[in-house]
Design a protein around this motif. Structure first.
Motif, PDB file in Angstrom:
ATOM      1  N   GLU A  16     -67.002 -61.729  48.806  1.00 23.76           N
ATOM      2  CA  GLU A  16     -66.643 -60.322  48.794  1.00 23.76           C
ATOM      3  C   GLU A  16     -65.796 -59.988  50.012  1.00 23.76           C
ATOM      4  O   GLU A  16     -65.846 -60.682  51.033  1.00 23.76           O
ATOM      5  CB  GLU A  16     -67.879 -59.421  48.736  1.00 23.76           C
ATOM      6  CG  GLU A  16     -68.819 -59.549  49.911  1.00 23.76           C
ATOM      7  CD  GLU A  16     -69.934 -58.514  49.862  1.00 23.76           C
ATOM      8  OE1 GLU A  16     -69.678 -57.382  49.403  1.00 23.76           O
ATOM      9  OE2 GLU A  16     -71.048 -58.835  50.288  1.00 23.76           O
ATOM     10  N   PRO A  22     -67.232 -50.608  44.340  1.00 30.02           N
ATOM     11  CA  PRO A  22     -67.225 -52.035  44.010  1.00 30.02           C
ATOM     12  C   PRO A  22     -66.385 -52.358  42.771  1.00 30.02           C
ATOM     13  O   PRO A  22     -66.407 -51.631  41.774  1.00 30.02           O
ATOM     14  CB  PRO A  22     -68.706 -52.341  43.729  1.00 30.02           C
ATOM     15  CG  PRO A  22     -69.472 -51.178  44.242  1.00 30.02           C
ATOM     16  CD  PRO A  22     -68.558 -50.007  44.139  1.00 30.02           C
ATOM     17  N   ARG A  48     -64.465 -52.465  47.529  1.00 29.94           N
ATOM     18  CA  ARG A  48     -65.347 -53.599  47.815  1.00 29.94           C
ATOM     19  C   ARG A  48     -65.120 -54.613  46.689  1.00 29.94           C
ATOM     20  O   ARG A  48     -65.649 -54.459  45.589  1.00 29.94           O
ATOM     21  CB  ARG A  48     -66.797 -53.141  47.863  1.00 29.94           C
ATOM     22  CG  ARG A  48     -67.771 -54.247  48.262  1.00 29.94           C
ATOM     23  CD  ARG A  48     -69.198 -53.724  48.275  1.00 29.94           C
ATOM     24  NE  ARG A  48     -70.144 -54.771  48.666  1.00 29.94           N
ATOM     25  CZ  ARG A  48     -71.470 -54.616  48.685  1.00 29.94           C
ATOM     26  NH1 ARG A  48     -72.002 -53.449  48.324  1.00 29.94           N
ATOM     27  NH2 ARG A  48     -72.256 -55.609  49.052  1.00 29.94           N
ATOM     28  N   ILE A  50     -65.312 -58.180  44.782  1.00 29.20           N
ATOM     29  CA  ILE A  50     -66.322 -59.237  44.649  1.00 29.20           C
ATOM     30  C   ILE A  50     -65.879 -60.195  43.554  1.00 29.20           C
ATOM     31  O   ILE A  50     -65.334 -59.777  42.525  1.00 29.20           O
ATOM     32  CB  ILE A  50     -67.690 -58.628  44.251  1.00 29.20           C
ATOM     33  CG1 ILE A  50     -68.132 -57.567  45.261  1.00 29.20           C
ATOM     34  CG2 ILE A  50     -68.762 -59.709  44.088  1.00 29.20           C
ATOM     35  CD1 ILE A  50     -68.923 -56.443  44.652  1.00 29.20           C
TER      36      ILE A  50
END
Length: 293
Positions: A16, A22, A48, A50
């Protein structure tokens, strides 16, 4: 090296970067977590970001039992990574095998999806192609058993919907082919047999697609022939779906044309986060072209 552990005990390596809302990226069969590097760098500046290596892809665990690999499990593994990171909801972006997993995540965990980007999704989905696709899956598995991953990568990388990538970006294509050759053969074999070969046809999922209200973007390349009709099916069936077709592109669209891919996905996420992503107006589905009765 960070890992998320699933409820059946499989460890999934994740990476990440960035902060904020996210966005999780789910890779295709021939890729792995490294396939999303361009997206991680781009979206990590704003979100964010990931990504993770699916089960069967090192440095995640590579179960030898093919029963550990199936479509619902692939969707639930996305949820396992989010839970490990204490993330309640995320934008989910998946390509090909990852696109199928993303769609099924929407079916199984709609409350955890801010949005779904289903890209390059459709291989083997058309009713007339299912037997052919399963035969190809069996052929791939047998080839991996007999010849190993390096020989497989040397052939599979040049499929009819991947040569566009080679023609456009030879350096990027060579990196993709090298990374494919580094996969675990048993993981690739089991993924083919368990996830790819046994997944339901999209044409058998019309009812759950009709019920899906999560904001959805369908992406495909216009030379990704097996995905064009399934992309139209998803657009026509999912009431919250839009469809974008990337010109002169094959299957590996996030690598082949990352600037366009990032722009399309980025614009989509901005609209969703602003509360501006619509569901289809019922008036757009009437049979009459003019609307005059």
């Amino acid at each position: 090296m960070p890992y998320a552990t699933t409820d059946d005990g499989v460890r999934l390596h994740y990476e990440e970067c960035g902060s904020g809302t996210p966005v999780i990226f789910v890779h295709e069969f021939a890729g792995d977590h490294r396939s999303w590097e361009t997206q991680m760098r781009h979206f990590g500046q704003r979100y964010r970001a990931i990504t993770y290596a699916a089960r069967g892809y090192s440095p995640s665990d590579v179960p030898e039992d093919v029963a550990k690999y199936y479509q619902a499990r692939a969707a639930d593994d996305i949820a396992a990574v989010l839970s490990c990171l204490r993330i309640e909801k995320a934008h989910v972006v998946g390509l090909s095998m990852g696109g199928f997993a993303t769609l099924h995540f929407g079916f199984r965990h709609p409350q955890r999806a801010l949005s779904l980007c289903v890209a390059g999704c459709g291989y083997g989905a058309e009713k007339g192609q299912q037997d052919k696709f399963r035969n190809e899956v069996a052929t791939v598995a047998a080839f991996l058993d007999a010849h190993g991953i390096e020989a497989f990568a040397a052939k599979y990388a040049y499929g009819p919907t991947r040569v566009q990538f080679e023609n456009k970006d030879l350096r990027g294509f060579e990196e993709f082919k090298r990374q494919l050759s580094e996969h675990a053969a048993v993981g690739a074999r089991n993924t083919q047999l368990g996830v790819q070969g046994e997944r339901p046809s999209l044409y058998d999922l019309v009812e759950p697609m009709k019920a899906l209200t999560v904001p959805t973007l369908i992406l495909t390349g216009d030379e990704d022939w097996p995905c064009l009709q399934p992309a139209l099916l998803m657009k026509q069936t999912i009431p919250s779906a839009a469809l974008s077709v990337m010109p002169n592109c094959g299957h590996t669209i996030n690598l082949e044309d990352p600037d366009q891919f990032n722009r399309l996905v980025g614009d989509f996420i901005v609209q969703v986060d602003a509360g501006r992503w619509p569901e289809r107006d019922p008036r757009a589905t009437v049979a009459s072209i003019t609307g005059i009765k």
